[in-house]
Design a protein around this motif. Structure first.
Motif, PDB file in Angstrom:
ATOM      1  N   LEU A 164       0.898  -1.156  -0.019  1.00 42.02           N
ATOM      2  CA  LEU A 164      -0.114   0.166   0.055  1.00 42.02           C
ATOM      3  C   LEU A 164       0.718   1.197  -0.058  1.00 42.02           C
ATOM      4  N   HIS A 165       1.926   1.201   0.774  1.00 41.90           N
ATOM      5  CA  HIS A 165       2.978   2.531   0.677  1.00 41.90           C
ATOM      6  C   HIS A 165       3.390   2.456  -0.527  1.00 41.90           C
ATOM      7  N   GLU A 166       3.863   1.451  -1.296  1.00 45.51           N
ATOM      8  CA  GLU A 166       4.337   1.529  -2.674  1.00 45.51           C
ATOM      9  C   GLU A 166       3.146   2.194  -3.781  1.00 45.51           C
ATOM     10  N   ILE A 167       2.122   1.801  -3.421  1.00 41.18           N
ATOM     11  CA  ILE A 167       0.902   2.500  -4.468  1.00 41.18           C
ATOM     12  C   ILE A 167       0.917   3.928  -4.219  1.00 41.18           C
ATOM     13  N   GLN A 168       0.957   4.271  -2.886  1.00 40.80           N
ATOM     14  CA  GLN A 168       0.763   5.625  -2.744  1.00 40.80           C
ATOM     15  C   GLN A 168       2.088   6.475  -2.759  1.00 40.80           C
ATOM     16  N   GLU A 169       3.386   6.074  -2.426  1.00 37.03           N
ATOM     17  CA  GLU A 169       4.270   6.505  -2.465  1.00 37.03           C
ATOM     18  C   GLU A 169       5.643   5.787  -2.722  1.00 37.03           C
ATOM     19  N   ASP A 170       5.959   5.435  -4.039  1.00 43.60           N
ATOM     20  CA  ASP A 170       6.982   4.587  -4.413  1.00 43.60           C
ATOM     21  C   ASP A 170       8.144   5.111  -3.865  1.00 43.60           C
ATOM     22  N   THR A 171       9.217   4.336  -3.186  1.00 44.15           N
ATOM     23  CA  THR A 171      10.358   4.671  -2.701  1.00 44.15           C
ATOM     24  C   THR A 171      11.646   4.665  -3.921  1.00 44.15           C
ATOM     25  N   GLU A 172      11.401   4.102  -4.781  1.00 44.01           N
ATOM     26  CA  GLU A 172      12.293   3.744  -5.760  1.00 44.01           C
ATOM     27  C   GLU A 172      11.930   4.955  -6.809  1.00 44.01           C
ATOM     28  N   ALA A 190      -8.599  14.302  -9.940  1.00 42.30           N
ATOM     29  CA  ALA A 190      -7.045  14.210  -9.504  1.00 42.30           C
ATOM     30  C   ALA A 190      -7.022  14.425  -8.015  1.00 42.30           C
ATOM     31  N   ALA A 191      -7.767  15.463  -7.339  1.00 44.93           N
ATOM     32  CA  ALA A 191      -7.512  15.917  -5.938  1.00 44.93           C
ATOM     33  C   ALA A 191      -7.879  14.658  -5.485  1.00 44.93           C
ATOM     34  N   LEU A 192      -9.058  13.931  -5.692  1.00 44.07           N
ATOM     35  CA  LEU A 192      -9.690  12.872  -4.995  1.00 44.07           C
ATOM     36  C   LEU A 192      -8.636  11.719  -5.017  1.00 44.07           C
ATOM     37  N   LEU A 193      -7.792  11.488  -6.068  1.00 41.31           N
ATOM     38  CA  LEU A 193      -6.880  10.272  -5.933  1.00 41.31           C
ATOM     39  C   LEU A 193      -5.744  10.624  -4.908  1.00 41.31           C
ATOM     40  N   THR A 194      -5.299  11.852  -5.026  1.00 42.53           N
ATOM     41  CA  THR A 194      -4.158  12.201  -4.235  1.00 42.53           C
ATOM     42  C   THR A 194      -4.540  12.372  -2.644  1.00 42.53           C
ATOM     43  N   ASP A 195      -5.889  13.177  -2.476  1.00 42.05           N
ATOM     44  CA  ASP A 195      -6.106  13.807  -1.093  1.00 42.05           C
ATOM     45  C   ASP A 195      -7.003  12.440  -0.362  1.00 42.05           C
ATOM     46  N   ASN A 196      -7.904  11.933  -0.857  1.00 49.34           N
ATOM     47  CA  ASN A 196      -8.803  11.012  -0.614  1.00 49.34           C
ATOM     48  C   ASN A 196      -8.388   9.607  -0.701  1.00 49.34           C
ATOM     49  N   ALA A 197      -8.175   9.185  -1.707  1.00 45.08           N
ATOM     50  CA  ALA A 197      -7.636   7.904  -1.817  1.00 45.08           C
ATOM     51  C   ALA A 197      -6.387   7.457  -1.374  1.00 45.08           C
ATOM     52  N   GLY A 198      -5.371   8.470  -1.692  1.00 43.60           N
ATOM     53  CA  GLY A 198      -4.158   8.407  -0.969  1.00 43.60           C
ATOM     54  C   GLY A 198      -3.996   8.066   0.539  1.00 43.60           C
ATOM     55  N   MET A 199      -4.622   9.081   0.958  1.00 42.07           N
ATOM     56  CA  MET A 199      -4.917   9.065   2.624  1.00 42.07           C
ATOM     57  C   MET A 199      -5.441   7.842   2.993  1.00 42.07           C
ATOM     58  N   ARG A 200      -6.599   7.365   2.559  1.00 43.83           N
ATOM     59  CA  ARG A 200      -7.069   6.000   2.812  1.00 43.83           C
ATOM     60  C   ARG A 200      -6.027   4.934   2.714  1.00 43.83           C
ATOM     61  N   LEU A 201      -5.199   5.026   1.909  1.00 42.58           N
ATOM     62  CA  LEU A 201      -4.315   3.857   1.812  1.00 42.58           C
ATOM     63  C   LEU A 201      -3.255   3.995   3.043  1.00 42.58           C
ATOM     64  N   ASN A 202      -2.900   5.097   3.103  1.00 40.73           N
ATOM     65  CA  ASN A 202      -2.194   5.357   4.352  1.00 40.73           C
ATOM     66  C   ASN A 202      -2.501   4.980   5.656  1.00 40.73           C
ATOM     67  N   TRP A 203      -3.902   5.271   5.739  1.00 43.71           N
ATOM     68  CA  TRP A 203      -4.523   4.892   7.150  1.00 43.71           C
ATOM     69  C   TRP A 203      -4.648   3.502   7.085  1.00 43.71           C
ATOM     70  N   ALA A 204      -5.025   2.755   6.169  1.00 44.15           N
ATOM     71  CA  ALA A 204      -5.083   1.392   5.891  1.00 44.15           C
ATOM     72  C   ALA A 204      -3.783   0.569   6.287  1.00 44.15           C
ATOM     73  N   ALA A 205      -2.532   1.162   5.593  1.00 48.92           N
ATOM     74  CA  ALA A 205      -1.257   0.709   5.881  1.00 48.92           C
ATOM     75  C   ALA A 205      -1.080   0.651   7.284  1.00 48.92           C
ATOM     76  N   ARG A 206      -1.088   1.927   7.929  1.00 48.49           N
ATOM     77  CA  ARG A 206      -0.966   2.113   9.437  1.00 48.49           C
ATOM     78  C   ARG A 206      -1.449   1.164  10.335  1.00 48.49           C
ATOM     79  N   ALA A 207      -2.764   0.979  10.047  1.00 45.34           N
ATOM     80  CA  ALA A 207      -3.669  -0.198  10.750  1.00 45.34           C
ATOM     81  C   ALA A 207      -3.164  -1.563  10.615  1.00 45.34           C
ATOM     82  N   LEU A 208      -2.489  -2.174   9.483  1.00 44.35           N
ATOM     83  CA  LEU A 208      -2.061  -3.279   8.960  1.00 44.35           C
ATOM     84  C   LEU A 208      -0.528  -3.378   9.760  1.00 44.35           C
ATOM     85  N   ASP A 209       0.344  -2.249   9.854  1.00 45.36           N
ATOM     86  CA  ASP A 209       1.725  -2.511  10.236  1.00 45.36           C
ATOM     87  C   ASP A 209       1.916  -1.020  11.067  1.00 45.36           C
TER      88      ASP A 209
END
Length: 105
Positions: A33-41, A80-99
């Protein structure tokens, strides 16, 4: 264009296949999920790149809209704003809950 979309679809199918693997645990799913939201490479990530693509389409729509009334460009800018602001933040929340001890978001 069609070939590029086909390549992207194949890559996304591979990610989906990886997600369906029996050995994916919480921390690994969080990492994906982190990679989908913010790829480190690669600067950005999948969602920011997709948002940028939609923003580019919005700017093009602004130029070709018959009355320059925003009927096409405004929904694209909002998408475009929904992709970064809404979907991206929700991926971060889910990732934080999982790990909770994983990568900070």
């Amino acid at each position: 264009m069609r070939a590029s979309v086909g390549i992207a679809q194949l890559a996304l199918q591979q990610v989906e296949d990886d997600l369906n693997a029996d050995d994916v645990d919480g921390p690994e799913l969080a990492a994906i999920l982190h990679e989908i939201q913010e790829d480190t490479e690669v600067p950005g990530g999948l969602l920011p790149a997709l948002a940028q693509l939609v923003s580019t389409a919005a700017r093009r729509a602004e130029q070709i809209e018959p009355d320059r009334d925003g009927d096409a460009s405004c929904p694209l800018h909002e998408a475009a704003a929904l992709l970064t602001d809404n979907a991206g933040m929700r991926l971060n929340w889910a990732a934080r809950a999982l790990d909770p001890q994983g990568e900070p978001v």
